[in-house]
Design a protein around this motif. Structure first.
Motif, PDB file in Angstrom:
ATOM      1  N   SER A 312      29.058  40.411  56.027  1.00 48.78           N
ATOM      2  CA  SER A 312      28.219  39.981  55.636  1.00 48.78           C
ATOM      3  C   SER A 312      26.719  40.966  55.304  1.00 48.78           C
ATOM      4  CB  SER A 312      27.404  39.395  55.833  1.00 48.78           C
ATOM      5  OG  SER A 312      26.785  38.209  56.803  1.00 48.78           O
ATOM      6  N   GLY A 313      26.633  41.574  56.298  1.00 48.65           N
ATOM      7  CA  GLY A 313      25.765  42.981  56.356  1.00 48.65           C
ATOM      8  C   GLY A 313      25.148  43.863  54.722  1.00 48.65           C
ATOM      9  N   ALA A 314      26.555  44.163  54.422  1.00 52.58           N
ATOM     10  CA  ALA A 314      26.889  44.712  53.326  1.00 52.58           C
ATOM     11  C   ALA A 314      26.243  43.825  51.948  1.00 52.58           C
ATOM     12  CB  ALA A 314      28.259  44.682  52.726  1.00 52.58           C
ATOM     13  N   ASN A 315      26.084  42.848  52.445  1.00 53.69           N
ATOM     14  CA  ASN A 315      25.318  41.895  50.997  1.00 53.69           C
ATOM     15  C   ASN A 315      23.616  42.905  50.904  1.00 53.69           C
ATOM     16  OD1 ASN A 315      27.604  40.682  51.516  1.00 53.69           O
ATOM     17  ND2 ASN A 315      26.797  38.734  50.135  1.00 53.69           N
ATOM     18  N   SER A 316      22.975  43.579  51.566  1.00 58.81           N
ATOM     19  CA  SER A 316      21.784  44.052  51.803  1.00 58.81           C
ATOM     20  C   SER A 316      22.143  44.909  50.737  1.00 58.81           C
ATOM     21  CB  SER A 316      21.459  43.910  53.377  1.00 58.81           C
ATOM     22  OG  SER A 316      20.304  44.191  53.261  1.00 58.81           O
ATOM     23  N   ILE A 317      20.875  45.216  50.019  1.00 59.12           N
ATOM     24  CA  ILE A 317      20.656  46.208  49.932  1.00 59.12           C
ATOM     25  C   ILE A 317      19.579  47.358  51.067  1.00 59.12           C
ATOM     26  CG2 ILE A 317      18.396  45.769  48.152  1.00 59.12           C
ATOM     27  CD1 ILE A 317      19.413  48.021  45.987  1.00 59.12           C
ATOM     28  N   ILE A 318      18.488  46.215  51.554  1.00 58.90           N
ATOM     29  CA  ILE A 318      18.305  47.742  52.216  1.00 58.90           C
ATOM     30  C   ILE A 318      19.264  48.039  53.576  1.00 58.90           C
ATOM     31  CG2 ILE A 318      16.029  47.232  53.973  1.00 58.90           C
ATOM     32  CD1 ILE A 318      15.394  46.920  51.249  1.00 58.90           C
ATOM     33  N   ALA A 319      19.734  47.221  53.842  1.00 56.66           N
ATOM     34  CA  ALA A 319      20.742  48.238  54.555  1.00 56.66           C
ATOM     35  C   ALA A 319      21.192  48.533  53.964  1.00 56.66           C
ATOM     36  CB  ALA A 319      21.875  47.370  55.251  1.00 56.66           C
ATOM     37  N   TYR A 320      22.221  48.872  53.036  1.00 59.09           N
ATOM     38  CA  TYR A 320      22.485  50.335  51.703  1.00 59.09           C
ATOM     39  C   TYR A 320      21.846  51.465  51.659  1.00 59.09           C
ATOM     40  CZ  TYR A 320      24.617  52.104  48.262  1.00 59.09           C
ATOM     41  OH  TYR A 320      25.303  53.557  47.194  1.00 59.09           O
ATOM     42  N   LEU A 321      20.901  50.863  51.823  1.00 61.69           N
ATOM     43  CA  LEU A 321      19.458  52.133  51.398  1.00 61.69           C
ATOM     44  C   LEU A 321      19.441  52.892  52.695  1.00 61.69           C
ATOM     45  CD1 LEU A 321      16.935  50.494  49.457  1.00 61.69           C
ATOM     46  CD2 LEU A 321      18.550  52.701  48.802  1.00 61.69           C
ATOM     47  N   LEU A 322      19.402  52.375  53.951  1.00 61.66           N
ATOM     48  CA  LEU A 322      19.130  53.005  55.349  1.00 61.66           C
ATOM     49  C   LEU A 322      20.612  53.332  55.767  1.00 61.66           C
ATOM     50  CD1 LEU A 322      16.370  51.582  55.331  1.00 61.66           C
ATOM     51  CD2 LEU A 322      16.533  49.955  57.580  1.00 61.66           C
ATOM     52  N   ARG A 323      21.353  53.392  55.330  1.00 59.71           N
ATOM     53  CA  ARG A 323      23.012  54.112  55.617  1.00 59.71           C
ATOM     54  C   ARG A 323      23.188  52.836  56.729  1.00 59.71           C
ATOM     55  NH1 ARG A 323      22.583  60.671  55.018  1.00 59.71           N
ATOM     56  NH2 ARG A 323      24.371  60.429  55.343  1.00 59.71           N
ATOM     57  N   ILE A 324      23.560  51.935  56.859  1.00 60.72           N
ATOM     58  CA  ILE A 324      23.915  51.005  57.749  1.00 60.72           C
ATOM     59  C   ILE A 324      25.451  50.681  57.010  1.00 60.72           C
ATOM     60  CG2 ILE A 324      23.774  48.890  59.205  1.00 60.72           C
ATOM     61  CD1 ILE A 324      20.394  49.135  59.320  1.00 60.72           C
ATOM     62  N   THR A 325      25.325  50.134  55.409  1.00 59.02           N
ATOM     63  CA  THR A 325      25.998  49.798  55.116  1.00 59.02           C
ATOM     64  C   THR A 325      26.475  50.756  53.807  1.00 59.02           C
ATOM     65  OG1 THR A 325      25.416  48.159  53.503  1.00 59.02           O
ATOM     66  CG2 THR A 325      26.139  47.773  55.371  1.00 59.02           C
ATOM     67  N   ASP A 326      28.047  50.995  53.356  1.00 59.70           N
ATOM     68  CA  ASP A 326      28.039  51.941  52.665  1.00 59.70           C
ATOM     69  C   ASP A 326      28.033  50.786  51.138  1.00 59.70           C
ATOM     70  OD1 ASP A 326      27.586  54.201  52.965  1.00 59.70           O
ATOM     71  OD2 ASP A 326      29.235  54.255  55.021  1.00 59.70           O
ATOM     72  N   VAL A 327      28.113  49.892  50.398  1.00 58.23           N
ATOM     73  CA  VAL A 327      28.294  49.135  49.446  1.00 58.23           C
ATOM     74  C   VAL A 327      27.047  48.786  48.614  1.00 58.23           C
ATOM     75  CG1 VAL A 327      28.748  46.703  49.185  1.00 58.23           C
ATOM     76  CG2 VAL A 327      30.684  48.205  50.760  1.00 58.23           C
ATOM     77  N   ASP A 328      27.445  48.870  48.070  1.00 60.18           N
ATOM     78  CA  ASP A 328      26.000  48.627  46.747  1.00 60.18           C
ATOM     79  C   ASP A 328      26.186  47.529  46.315  1.00 60.18           C
ATOM     80  OD1 ASP A 328      24.594  48.412  44.922  1.00 60.18           O
ATOM     81  OD2 ASP A 328      24.726  50.107  43.295  1.00 60.18           O
ATOM     82  N   PRO A 329      25.653  46.389  46.989  1.00 56.14           N
ATOM     83  CA  PRO A 329      25.001  45.103  46.914  1.00 56.14           C
ATOM     84  C   PRO A 329      24.977  44.664  45.474  1.00 56.14           C
ATOM     85  CG  PRO A 329      23.629  45.769  47.760  1.00 56.14           C
ATOM     86  CD  PRO A 329      24.004  46.782  47.590  1.00 56.14           C
ATOM     87  N   VAL A 330      24.263  45.461  44.390  1.00 56.15           N
ATOM     88  CA  VAL A 330      23.941  45.224  43.204  1.00 56.15           C
ATOM     89  C   VAL A 330      25.156  45.587  42.459  1.00 56.15           C
ATOM     90  CG1 VAL A 330      21.994  46.439  40.996  1.00 56.15           C
ATOM     91  CG2 VAL A 330      21.047  45.949  43.595  1.00 56.15           C
ATOM     92  N   GLU A 331      25.804  46.433  42.489  1.00 56.64           N
ATOM     93  CA  GLU A 331      26.700  46.912  41.003  1.00 56.64           C
ATOM     94  C   GLU A 331      27.652  46.250  42.003  1.00 56.64           C
ATOM     95  OE1 GLU A 331      30.143  50.135  40.843  1.00 56.64           O
ATOM     96  OE2 GLU A 331      28.709  51.046  42.694  1.00 56.64           O
ATOM     97  N   LEU A 332      27.891  45.233  42.627  1.00 57.64           N
ATOM     98  CA  LEU A 332      29.194  44.120  42.554  1.00 57.64           C
ATOM     99  C   LEU A 332      28.639  43.061  42.527  1.00 57.64           C
ATOM    100  CD1 LEU A 332      31.094  46.260  45.897  1.00 57.64           C
ATOM    101  CD2 LEU A 332      31.436  45.939  43.866  1.00 57.64           C
ATOM    102  N   ASP A 333      27.188  42.666  42.621  1.00 60.21           N
ATOM    103  CA  ASP A 333      27.012  41.337  42.277  1.00 60.21           C
ATOM    104  C   ASP A 333      26.907  40.708  43.434  1.00 60.21           C
ATOM    105  OD1 ASP A 333      24.715  39.073  40.652  1.00 60.21           O
ATOM    106  OD2 ASP A 333      26.508  38.806  39.981  1.00 60.21           O
ATOM    107  N   LEU A 334      26.758  41.217  45.272  1.00 60.12           N
ATOM    108  CA  LEU A 334      26.442  40.468  46.310  1.00 60.12           C
ATOM    109  C   LEU A 334      25.520  39.533  46.548  1.00 60.12           C
ATOM    110  CD1 LEU A 334      28.660  43.063  47.960  1.00 60.12           C
ATOM    111  CD2 LEU A 334      29.471  41.070  47.463  1.00 60.12           C
ATOM    112  N   TYR A 335      25.294  38.809  46.931  1.00 62.78           N
ATOM    113  CA  TYR A 335      23.562  37.694  47.268  1.00 62.78           C
ATOM    114  C   TYR A 335      23.827  37.913  48.164  1.00 62.78           C
ATOM    115  CZ  TYR A 335      25.606  34.630  42.836  1.00 62.78           C
ATOM    116  OH  TYR A 335      25.469  34.911  41.344  1.00 62.78           O
ATOM    117  N   PHE A 336      22.505  38.722  48.036  1.00 61.67           N
ATOM    118  CA  PHE A 336      21.684  38.495  49.696  1.00 61.67           C
ATOM    119  C   PHE A 336      21.268  37.497  50.576  1.00 61.67           C
ATOM    120  CE2 PHE A 336      17.523  39.233  51.770  1.00 61.67           C
ATOM    121  CZ  PHE A 336      18.069  40.207  53.724  1.00 61.67           C
ATOM    122  N   GLU A 337      21.339  35.999  50.370  1.00 59.50           N
ATOM    123  CA  GLU A 337      21.480  34.945  50.563  1.00 59.50           C
ATOM    124  C   GLU A 337      22.639  34.319  51.801  1.00 59.50           C
ATOM    125  OE1 GLU A 337      18.175  34.890  47.116  1.00 59.50           O
ATOM    126  OE2 GLU A 337      21.030  35.586  47.483  1.00 59.50           O
TER     127      GLU A 337
END
Length: 495
Positions: A312-337
């Motif tokens: 579920s950490g892949a739902n975070s754009i902050i994690a994406y920007l910090l390179r913790i994850t490599d999934v773009d939650p905006v492109e895939l429409d993943l809910y941060f909540e």
């Protein structure tokens, strides 16, 4: 009146489950009790957490013993005293061979209770007392210690529920000493009378010396321990930089610095999502967790280690920007909540896969970088086969019979008396903690010293760092990073 009680976390000695101890205490009208497992403080936090539910005031400490011989009991007057006890106990658990002295070193905010029958000292310090068992009362009448009544307490040890519990204890002691039950020395056993009993029974036993019970009750009520089990305030490291305001500014800076790496043309949707997540992360107090993971993964990249962030950490754009994850939650429409929301009380999870070949170096880095860190251990418990085999050896059964019993395909009515006893008592000890094992990779990073919560010990495998590395026995309110057998870093809450 109960200053020396044991659970089955007094390994291969005690026979009472912590919850059963509390239930029995409640049923007997006991309102205050000290948990003092033998050379172990693992059950203390759960005891403190659960005791109020049973109308009981908890006091915690440790029963220091050399084998079965009681040297002294240390009780914590407050949380700082518990820290002192865990520091002291850990010093012994870090040794190759456990050697408990007859007297402890001076420890602040602690109370010391020596067994009256074996105490050899000439005097007692202000925080030191003698515990008098009911069987010692006749001897007390002729002792010079009778002239110092303020230094005497009633010492009733609780290790077993009933006679069957004592029999189970003897079997556990024989397993521990690797000997036949018939050859188990009395000196390696507890006392048959170390049973939990109602306060009225103690009042009757000490009727000639009622002030012993009064002293004991007064001493127990002078102790006060307090931990926050609400889960609303995480006990993991609260600040990455040492300043929460600076933490937030750093997280914000790193997030926007990662835009050029992740996006060629970030639009308004991305910017709005960043601000939304930063606000929630800040409000929930999870900033340090993102920065800690960022630091660990920054080190991994500097060493050329491959990793994959998932869950579920892949739902975070902050994690994406910090390179913790490599999934773009905006492109895939993943809910941060789904990862963090304003109603979430427990800390979030990042699942990160590492190669097994890189695990030790990552672990060593974490210990170097973060001050209050410990690896996590597990308690291996008695299962059916193990309990049957151990008890079969204790009863002296031949290997062929032990193999047959441990196989499980048996008819109890066709067994002899000893074989039936093996099966009966194997049921009694199934689920009991047996020995400590090494967790696949759990790591605790705490705001306070690890010994604030529990004692620690050294495993066979130790990282050779400037400061000692310790394996955590057990804790109940710290957040951890977990590195599983398959090479996965997870964030979990210990039981």
């Amino acid at each position: 009146m109960y200053i020396n009680t044991h659970t089955y976390f007094s390994l291969r000695y005690g026979t009472i489950k912590p919850k059963d101890l509390l239930k029995m205490a409640q049923g007997m009208g006991i309102d205050c009790m000290a948990l003092t497992d033998i050379n172990n403080s693992s059950a203390c936090l759960d005891f403190v957490r659960l005791a109020p539910r049973y109308g009981l005031k908890p006091v915690i400490g440790v029963d220091f013993r050399q084998g079965a011989r009681q040297q002294f009991i240390l009780l914590a007057k407050n949380n700082h005293g518990f820290l002192q006890i865990n520091n002291y106990l850990s010093g012994f658990l870090h040794q190759q061979q456990l050697k408990i002295p007859e007297q402890p070193v001076p420890l602040a905010d602690t109370l010391v209770v020596y067994p009256f029958a074996t105490y050899k000292g000439k005097g007692l310090k202000e925080n030191e007392f003698l515990g008098v068992r009911a069987s010692d009362l006749n001897r007390l009448k002729f002792s010079h210690w009778k002239e110092q009544p303020e230094k005497l307490l009633a010492l009733h040890t609780v290790s077993f529920k009933d006679k069957k519990g004592f029999n189970t204890h003897r079997l556990l002691r024989a397993i521990d000493k690797n000997t036949l039950l018939s050859k188990l020395p009395v000196t390696d056993q507890g006392h048959p009378e170390d049973l939990i009993c109602p306060p009225d029974d103690l009042i009757k036993a000490y009727e000639e010396f009622p002030w012993l019970l009064e002293n004991t009750q007064k001493l127990l009520h002078s102790c006060s321990i307090d931990f926050d089990f609400s889960q609303e305030v995480p006990n993991n490291q609260r600040s990455y930089t040492g300043n929460t305001g600076l933490d937030y500014r750093l997280l914000r800076k790193l997030s926007y610095a990662g835009l050029s790496y992740r996006y060629k043309r970030p639009g308004g949707r991305v910017m709005k999502r960043i601000e939304k997540e930063l606000d929630i992360i800040h409000e929930k107090g999870f900033v340090s967790y993102f920065l800690i993971n960022w630091k660990i993964l920054k080190y991994a990249r500097s060493k050329g280690y491959f990793y994959v962030g998932r869950g579920s950490g892949a739902n975070s754009i902050i994690a994406y920007l910090l390179r913790i994850t490599d999934v773009d939650p905006v492109e895939l429409d993943l809910y941060f909540e789904r990862f963090i929301n304003l109603y979430r009380k427990n800390p979030p999870d990042f699942d990160i896969d590492f190669s097994w070949s890189d695990r030790d170096d990552i672990t060593e880095f974490i210990f170097r970088r973060f001050p209050h860190t410990a690896l996590l251990t597990v308690y291996n418990t008695f299962k059916y086969k193990a309990s049957v085999r151990e008890l079969g050896k204790v009863f002296g059964l031949p290997k062929s019979e032990i193999d047959r019993l441990s196989g499980g395909d048996i008819r109890p009515d066709k067994l002899d008396k000893l074989s039936r006893l093996v099966l009966i008592y194997s049921e009694s000890i199934q689920g009991f903690p047996n020995y400590l094992g090494i967790h696949a990779g759990g790591i605790l990073i705490s705001e306070k010293p690890i010994h604030y919560y529990t004692a620690t010990f050294l495993p066979p495998k130790v990282f050779r760092l400037p400061n000692s590395i310790w394996w955590l026995q057990k804790t109940s309110d710290c957040t951890s990073l977990t590195f599983s057998v398959s090479g996965v870093w997870e964030r979990s809450r210990t039981p």
